[in-house]
Design an enzyme around this catalytic site. Structure first.
Site, PDB file in Angstrom:
ATOM      1  N   LYS A 194       0.811  -1.209   0.000  1.00 50.29           N
ATOM      2  CA  LYS A 194       0.000   0.000   0.000  1.00 50.29           C
ATOM      3  C   LYS A 194       0.849   1.266   0.000  1.00 50.29           C
ATOM      4  CE  LYS A 194      -1.631   1.015   4.029  1.00 50.29           C
ATOM      5  NZ  LYS A 194      -0.861   2.217   4.406  1.00 50.29           N
ATOM      6  N   GLN A 228      -9.478  -4.250   7.532  1.00 49.46           N
ATOM      7  CA  GLN A 228      -8.639  -3.795   8.645  1.00 49.46           C
ATOM      8  C   GLN A 228      -9.222  -2.543   9.313  1.00 49.46           C
ATOM      9  OE1 GLN A 228      -4.230  -4.254   8.099  1.00 49.46           O
ATOM     10  NE2 GLN A 228      -4.769  -4.578   5.958  1.00 49.46           N
TER      11      GLN A 228
END
Length: 764
Positions: A33, A256
């Site tokens: 990411k 998440q």
């Protein structure tokens, strides 16, 4: 094609180069990411976007710093430095300082941290003569914070029927009055708390369309990291800035999203496509961190959630070992079993590559004990940060008062530190006068007679001396750099002399912290000067430290220590081996979530985060009994264990106890489902043939029945089982009759000498 793009896989590259409208990048755990965000900013710069017209929002200063360093490696430090990159709070505090007058503040407003905010609430509760056991400061602080994050001002709160009825139901009807006083006091003190930085930015954009249009035109492209963690206020600011433009890219992972207690709203990411028509979704599904078994196990777990964006995370690393499940008799044995396993794994990797994760901070105590007993070096992550230590906050409060003398919390903290004969009674008189006239404490101090403060001549003299001391610092602050004025303040205020007198270990530590603070300010000045800022003010330093978050703590990363931390604190980190302990119902998942399906899904996401921190080894542990509220309570294995596909789990032979271990026996019995329900398990535990004996407090009845037991058939070398310490071998006996003791070497808990009449040992 730019050379750096060759380092990306196909999915990453597509996400980086797409610039034709809103983009949502769903980044699975360990999927790169940060690299995508970094390279996308570099790509924007290469496409001609000016660095100062790019806005990148993160949740921690550490994340912003790491990204800026990576970008500097591609496009150069000078260009990277000009980006508008930082946390939501730091970026919007910059905007608010520029536009402060629009909101009735000055540009040098103070930022109250959580402690300052709570102290002010405590003062207000005391002034209103309310019971602080009913109007608990922490609870009131949380209600005000939640209101602000929902963009409910104190005036709107007073008109909100649902909130008022909720407060009445909870027998705290005066929350609205506390909120109103709190906000007015902040305004008088020229201060904003962390929540205000978002609330006031929204009010600024809502009430001043010209300001919104200015920043909407200024920022040509907006990027947001960890979008699943945004609250309503953050989401709305981003939406306002990008409305009608579409130059927006958000990166996150709905799997998440674990911060609802801080106001995070998972719907922001789940509904992104509906909110931004024409949005393009990119999925980063390759996990570069973990082995295939860990990734597959995590996938099988999170698949049980209904509220999610479907994706199939995969790993091309080795298959790896299965996730190991450890079952212990008690929380005590669990801690020692984990410590023993950590010691074994030290042969494969350094301690620093291992982490023990738990659901609540309270679980760390027994784990620390087990680590110490086995001489395993460890650190508890998330302890008191440097800038939250009392001696440091005292000095920082002086700095704040010098910059902004109307800062109420700083004023009250230092007016009698070091002691100068100005007690609580005198401070209460100043507060009363300030409240009556609607002014700051500093304004009252400037003219005691005008505000009719009832103090005698001696006290008035001390107050004037304090005012003159601060005034002298304020005058010199206009000319001196931050490090020089800071040194003058700590010396002339008497703080250096006070701390130097204390030669205890604690006192020496405080003095060293003071020195470290001054050293930090000097380094701050030096770095800023190296960046081209010749005059670095004390205000510049305060603006930096006041925006540090609890996730920005620096650890002693160069030392070989096992990390102990909550799962929440572990997000964003990775370790070679991860132990997840306390996997029991009403602990993980939390008891507070058991009747709320949405909360259970967040608990499952939290467990998913825990598993995906592991690179090579993941060990899952639960105890069959845990000491709670003064008594031993039987535990049921967490429902999340049965959510994981059995083929990715391994239960070691040493923990296979078919007669007593519900988790293992249910896994092995073909005629039963992989797991029975918690209710069924509870009933099973009440049946002696399939469950362990129910443990209770030690009572006279228990002692007498134990005393009648015949111990003659216990022999040296015999293997026995203890409800708390687990299994072990009898090494020797001492004493006779009811006073007979056995020295036992327990497999995980070490040697214990126990009175047989109390031990309730079972033969193996």
């Amino acid at each position: 094609m730019e050379k750096y793009l060759e380092e990306l896989n196909e999915s990453q590259r597509k996400a980086v180069v797409y610039l034709d409208g809103p983009a949502l990048v769903i980044a699975g755990a360990g999927s790169g990411k940060t690299r995508v965000l970094t390279y996308k900013i570099a790509w924007l710069l290469k496409q001609g976007f000016a660095p100062h017209r790019i806005l990148a929002l993160t949740f921690t200063n550490k994340a912003a710093r790491e990204m800026k360093e990576r970008i500097a490696g591609i496009v150069g430090e000078e260009t990277a430095r000009r980006l508008w990159m930082g946390t939501f709070h730091s970026i919007f505090s910059r905007i608010l300082r520029r536009e402060a007058e629009r909101l009735g503040f000055t540009s040098n407003f103070t930022i109250y941290d959580a402690t300052d905010s709570k102290n002010l609430i405590k003062s207000i509760i005391k002034e209103m003569q309310l019971d602080d056991k009913v109007y608990r400061p922490g609870m009131i602080q949380s209600r005000i914070s939640n209101a602000k994050n929902a963009l409910i001002t104190y005036k709107a709160y007073e008109q909100n029927k649902q909130l008022i009825e909720d407060d009445l139901r909870n027998k705290i009807p005066l929350v609205r009055d506390i909120y109103a006083r709190y906000q007015n006091r902040c305004l008088q003190a020229g201060a904003m708390d962390f929540d205000d930085l978002l609330l006031q930015t929204n009010l600024l954009f809502r009430d001043h369309p010209d300001v919104l249009e200015k920043y909407r035109d200024y920022f040509q492209y907006v990027l947001v990291d960890e979008y699943q963690d945004t609250n309503f206020a953050q989401h709305l600011i981003v939406k306002r800035l990008c409305e009608g433009r579409g130059n927006l890219c958000v990166v996150g992972d709905d799997a998440q999203s674990i911060y609802s207690f801080r106001g995070a709203n998972i719907d922001n990411i789940l509904q992104f496509k509906q909110l931004y028509p024409g949005c393009q979704i990119f999925k980063l599904e390759r996990n570069y961190r973990s082995t295939q078994n860990i990734v597959n196990a995590a996938n099988s777990l999170i698949r049980k959630n209904t509220a999610q964006i479907p994706k199939q995370v995969y790993s091309e690393k080795e298959e790896g070992s299965k996730l190991q499940v450890l079952s212990s008799y008690s929380d005590y044995e669990e801690a020692y079993a984990v410590a023993a396993r950590v010691q074994e794994m030290r042969r494969q990797m350094p301690y620093a590559d291992m982490a023990v994760l738990y659901r609540t901070n309270a679980q760390s105590r027994i784990l620390e004990e087990a680590m110490r007993k086995r001489n395993i070096p460890y650190r508890v992550y998330g302890g008191l940060s440097f800038y939250q230590r009392k001696e440091v906050k005292d000095v920082i409060s002086y700095f704040r008062l010098v910059i902004n003398p109307h800062d109420e919390e700083a004023f009250k903290r230092v007016i009698n530190y070091p002691t100068r004969g100005i007690g609580d009674t005198t401070v209460s008189k100043l507060v009363s006068a300030a409240t009556t006239y609607g002014v700051s404490l500093w304004a009252v101090l400037q003219s005691l007679s005008d505000y009719a403060v009832p103090v005698n001549a001696g006290t008035a003299k001390k107050l004037v001396a304090f005012r003159e001391l601060i005034d002298s610092f304020r005058e010199r602050n206009q000319e001196l750099p931050a490090d020089e004025i800071a040194t003058a303040i700590v010396k002339e205020s008497g703080i250096v002399a006070l701390l130097a007198q204390d030669h205890s270990t604690e006192g020496i530590g405080k003095f060293e912290n003071l020195q470290e603070l001054l050293k930090g300010i000097a380094e701050f000045c030096q770095i800023r000067q190296e960046e081209g800022n010749t005059q670095v003010s004390l205000g510049d330093f305060l603006a930096e430290v006041s925006l540090l978050t609890d996730q920005d703590q620096e650890g002693d990363e160069n030392t070989d220590k096992v990390t102990l931390m909550t799962v929440h604190a572990a997000k964003g980190l990775e370790f070679g081996a991860v132990f997840v302990v306390g996997l029991e119902e009403e602990l993980f998942p939390s008891a507070m979530s058991k009747d709320n399906p949405r909360a259970i899904e967040e608990e499952r996401r939290l467990f998913y985060v825990a598993i995906t921190r592991a690179e090579h080894h993941c060990i899952l542990s639960f105890a069959r009994s845990r000491f709670k509220n003064g008594q031993t309570t039987m535990c049921i294995p967490s429902r999340f264990l049965r959510d994981i596909d059995m083929k990715y789990l391994e239960t070691e032979d040493s923990y296979r106890r078919p007669e007593t271990d519900s988790f293992v026996s249910e896994r092995k019995t073909e005629s039963r489902p992989a797991f029975t329900s918690p209710l069924q398990q509870a009933k099973m535990r009440e049946t002696p043939s399939v469950g362990p004996r129910k443990l209770t407090r030690m009572t006279e009845t228990r002692v007498s029945s134990a005393a009648e037991q015949d111990f003659s058939d216990f022999q040296v070398g015999m293997r026995v089982r203890h409800a708390r310490f687990g299994e072990g071998v009898i090494l020797s006996f001492d004493g006779d009759g009811n006073n007979r003791k056995a020295l036992i070497e327990f497999d995980n808990s070490g040697q214990k000498q126990l009175f047989l009449k109390f031990a309730r040992l079972e033969k193996m």
